[in-house]
Enzyme design. Structure first.
Site, PDB file in Angstrom:
ATOM      1  N   SER A 152      35.981  54.681  -3.029  1.00 28.74           N
ATOM      2  CA  SER A 152      37.132  54.986  -3.869  1.00 28.74           C
ATOM      3  C   SER A 152      37.709  56.361  -3.513  1.00 28.74           C
ATOM      4  O   SER A 152      37.984  56.624  -2.349  1.00 28.74           O
ATOM      5  CB  SER A 152      36.669  54.908  -5.329  1.00 28.74           C
ATOM      6  OG  SER A 152      37.745  54.960  -6.198  1.00 28.74           O
ATOM      7  N   ARG A 222      39.612  56.404 -20.279  1.00 31.90           N
ATOM      8  CA  ARG A 222      38.445  55.752 -19.719  1.00 31.90           C
ATOM      9  C   ARG A 222      38.474  54.238 -19.954  1.00 31.90           C
ATOM     10  O   ARG A 222      38.117  53.452 -19.078  1.00 31.90           O
ATOM     11  CB  ARG A 222      37.173  56.341 -20.327  1.00 31.90           C
ATOM     12  CG  ARG A 222      35.900  55.803 -19.739  1.00 31.90           C
ATOM     13  CD  ARG A 222      35.876  55.987 -18.241  1.00 31.90           C
ATOM     14  NE  ARG A 222      34.560  55.686 -17.685  1.00 31.90           N
ATOM     15  CZ  ARG A 222      34.250  55.820 -16.418  1.00 31.90           C
ATOM     16  NH1 ARG A 222      35.170  56.242 -15.569  1.00 31.90           N
ATOM     17  NH2 ARG A 222      33.050  55.547 -15.988  1.00 31.90           N
ATOM     18  N   ASP A 317      38.375  43.412  -5.789  1.00 29.00           N
ATOM     19  CA  ASP A 317      38.815  44.768  -6.127  1.00 29.00           C
ATOM     20  C   ASP A 317      40.342  44.805  -6.068  1.00 29.00           C
ATOM     21  O   ASP A 317      40.924  44.823  -4.997  1.00 29.00           O
ATOM     22  CB  ASP A 317      38.209  45.751  -5.124  1.00 29.00           C
ATOM     23  CG  ASP A 317      38.532  47.194  -5.456  1.00 29.00           C
ATOM     24  OD1 ASP A 317      39.367  47.445  -6.352  1.00 29.00           O
ATOM     25  OD2 ASP A 317      37.942  48.086  -4.817  1.00 29.00           O
ATOM     26  N   HIS A 350      36.366  46.644  -8.464  1.00 27.89           N
ATOM     27  CA  HIS A 350      36.220  47.942  -7.817  1.00 27.89           C
ATOM     28  C   HIS A 350      34.810  48.509  -7.985  1.00 27.89           C
ATOM     29  O   HIS A 350      34.286  49.163  -7.086  1.00 27.89           O
ATOM     30  CB  HIS A 350      37.262  48.898  -8.407  1.00 27.89           C
ATOM     31  CG  HIS A 350      37.307  50.229  -7.714  1.00 27.89           C
ATOM     32  ND1 HIS A 350      37.451  50.356  -6.346  1.00 27.89           N
ATOM     33  CD2 HIS A 350      37.212  51.499  -8.188  1.00 27.89           C
ATOM     34  CE1 HIS A 350      37.458  51.641  -6.019  1.00 27.89           C
ATOM     35  NE2 HIS A 350      37.305  52.348  -7.113  1.00 27.89           N
ATOM     36  N   ASP A 351      34.204  48.243  -9.127  1.00 26.34           N
ATOM     37  CA  ASP A 351      32.853  48.757  -9.387  1.00 26.34           C
ATOM     38  C   ASP A 351      31.800  48.192  -8.430  1.00 26.34           C
ATOM     39  O   ASP A 351      30.686  48.724  -8.360  1.00 26.34           O
ATOM     40  CB  ASP A 351      32.422  48.428 -10.830  1.00 26.34           C
ATOM     41  CG  ASP A 351      32.880  49.499 -11.809  1.00 26.34           C
ATOM     42  OD1 ASP A 351      33.371  50.548 -11.346  1.00 26.34           O
ATOM     43  OD2 ASP A 351      32.739  49.288 -13.028  1.00 26.34           O
TER      44      ASP A 351
END
Lengths: 377, 204
Positions: A152, A222, A317, A350-351
């Site tokens: 990232s 968040r 992602d 993405h994680d």
């Protein structure tokens, strides 16, 4: 804890030479928090730098003697016998400038004023970080990294290294990253920033002196970020439409499991993360765009790079999509650099880059093992 | 994998040696459907080439990286859009042609990206294959190791078929090597050769 690097200790390095940021602002001096794992070999050729993403820090692997549950954020990758094998490599994790985990940042005391920097802390960029990381490398006596690894925003730093200091990095592992954010991606960051900027407890960035914390803003930021780091499928799998009480309540309390999860994540994050750091990290993401200085031509931007590259993306992602990774690959092919590209099938969005995924870790292990052979030979 | 033996690999894959014979020292090579990267690795050692592979399978990607060759994970059937015009000296399709669905556009792509193309494929006209059909069964052999129901091969052809294809699509054949095991076949190759390797370019 199998194959853990074990107990680790955070260190701090002080830098007295001023750092001129890309914005023109000057940081007269600063500190960087870092950790190291493994042993630097005699000719200092086995060093690997780990660059962190938005909410990361220097505690990448192992745990602390007085806080054994505090395990490094990429511990599944790094350790003796793990894909990034600390029996072979000397691994460095650091907290970026502007961070809130020990390196000088907006929440640090400015020695000149005796107050936290707050709004006076410069907006730092990926280039500024790489510059400061190079100074840390100098301090540790590392002239050239065997590899620089990042996912990232961390992948952006790893790429920037190859552009800013082509002679100082042999391999770049750019994971779940992009050569620039798309408009949609910047838009997400802007909504997150707006949540913080419009929180009455933000006080223009100088909330410290008001004994306030813009928790609501940080929490919203968040929550939004978290949604975008997951995939629709992963969320459906994990939460579906499950209701906490099993029935509809016809009010605005927490009803769906996904709401409960997001609020919990938001609260947890807002309790420890600095709002100014969040703003600054998202800006660094938005600003990163090496092609900008070359008429938007990424091929030309990558011309200085000398490193070999491993580029990795994840199928689900959508924040740092495989297409953006292919842009990187294409620029490297144009410049005839050595590059391999793996597109990992993963449901976790993405994680995924932080998760233990068998094929993903096999790819990293194979690539890193070959690097280790270069200096072992 | 590391104590890699040149000669045994060349014996196992006689088309490797045939391909290497055409490729000059230091050439740039793109290998489509590169599998575990052994051809690229062979060419790197034998010809010091600058090479990249394209592979779709996860296993292939892992193996290529282990073999120390550049590999790009991508589906050939969706074209070579990530590769620029004339960016390679040679584009190779080794024992993959018969398994491609969009064969003609892929061959065109090869000649867009590369100066010359090299393909190797099993010759369906080989006498044993003909005999098999004559006796009433789909051929199964070293070159065609699959049963009819599990084969990835959708576009099998004979040497004649391939050569008429090249003529039709204005591809000029520069060289041909027909083999059965490690032997080069000169006499009635479409009958006696089990495998063929061709080098070609766009006809002007």
């Amino acid at each position: 804890m199998d194959n853990s690097v074990g107990i680790v200790t955070a260190q701090r390095a002080h830098f007295a030479a001023p750092l001129t940021c890309k914005s023109g602002a000057i940081l007269p001096h600063y500190e960087l928090a870092y950790e190291t794992y493994g042993t630097l070999n005699a000719d200092k050729s086995n060093a690997v730098l780990i660059c962190h993403a938005l909410s990361g820090h220097h505690h990448v692997a192992g745990y602390y003697a007085d806080d054994q549950k505090n395990i490094g954020w990429w511990d599944n990758l790094i350790g003796p016998g793990k894909p990034l094998d600390t029996n072979k490599f000397f691994v460095i994790g650091l907290n970026n400038l502007g961070g809130c985990h020990g390196s000088t940042g907006p929440s640090s005391l400015n020695p000149a004023t005796g107050k936290p920097y707050g709004s006076s802390f410069p907006v730092v960029t990926v280039q500024d970080w790489v510059e400061s990381q190079a100074r840390l490398a100098d301090l540790l006596g590392i002239r050239q990294f065997a590899a620089i690894v990042g996912g990232s925003l961390g992948g952006m730093q790893a790429m920037q290294w190859a552009l800013s200091f082509p002679e100082r990095v042999r391999h770049v592992l750019a994971i779940a990253t992009a050569p620039r954010l798309t408009a949609e991606n910047i838009a997400f960051n802007d909504v997150a920033r707006n949540a913080i900027l419009t929180d009455p407890d933000f006080y223009g960035g100088d909330f410290y002196e008001h004994q306030a914390v813009p928790r609501r803003g940080l929490r919203l930021a968040r929550m939004l970020g978290h949604i975008t780091y997951l995939s629709d499928d992963a969320m459906a799998d994990k939460f579906g439409r499950t209701l906490r009480s099993g029935k509809l309540a016809y009010n605005y309390d927490i009803e769906f499991e996904i709401e409960s999860y997001l609020r919990y994540q938001g609260d947890k994050f807002a309790a420890y993360f600095d709002a100014n750091t969040y703003l600054l990290m998202t800006k660094a993401l938005d600003y990163f765009d090496p092609a900008r200085d070359y008429d938007d031509n990424l091929d030309r931007a990558f011309a200085p790079a000398k490193a070999d590259f491993l580029v990795v993306s994840f199928t689900t992602d959508w924040r740092f999509s495989p297409e953006r990774s292919r842009d990187i690959v294409s620029a490297l092919l144009h410049n005839r650099r050595n590059v391999s590209y793996a597109e990992i099938s993963s449901a976790h969005g993405h994680d995924s880059f932080l998760m233990q995924h068998e094929h993903y870790h096999k790819v990293l292990r194979a690539y890193l093992d070959n690097i280790a052979r270069e200096f072992a030979a | 994998m590391n104590n890699y033996d040149h000669s045994s690999l060349a014996a196992a894959r006689p088309d490797f040696a045939a391909i290497a014979a055409w490729i000059p020292e230091g050439a740039s090579v793109l290998d489509l459907g590169c599998g575990d990267g052994s051809l690229l690795r062979y060419l790197k050692q034998a010809r010091n080439i600058r090479g990249y592979g394209v592979e779709i399978s996860d296993e292939g990607i892992e193996a290529c990286i282990q073999n120390g060759v550049n590999v790009i994970q991508s589906n050939l059937e969706s074209g070579l859009s990530g590769f620029e015009n004339n960016s390679f000296d040679y584009v190779i399709l080794s024992q993959t042609l018969q398994a491609t669905r969009h064969t003609e556009p892929l061959m065109q792509e090869m000649l867009r990206v590369g100066r010359e193309g090299i393909v190797s494929f099993p010759n369906f006209g080989f006498w044993k294959n003909r005999l098999s059909i004559l006796l009433g069964n789909m051929p199964v052999s070293k070159e065609l190791p699959y049963q009819w129901y599990d084969t990835p091969n959708v576009h099998l052809c004979t040497l004649h078929d391939f050569e008429s294809f090249c003529a039709k699509y204005k591809m000029q054949i520069l060289a041909r090597r027909v083999m059965t095991d490690e032997y080069t076949i000169h006499f009635v190759p479409n009958l006696l050769g089990s495998m063929a390797v061709y080098r070609f370019r766009r006809a002007h």
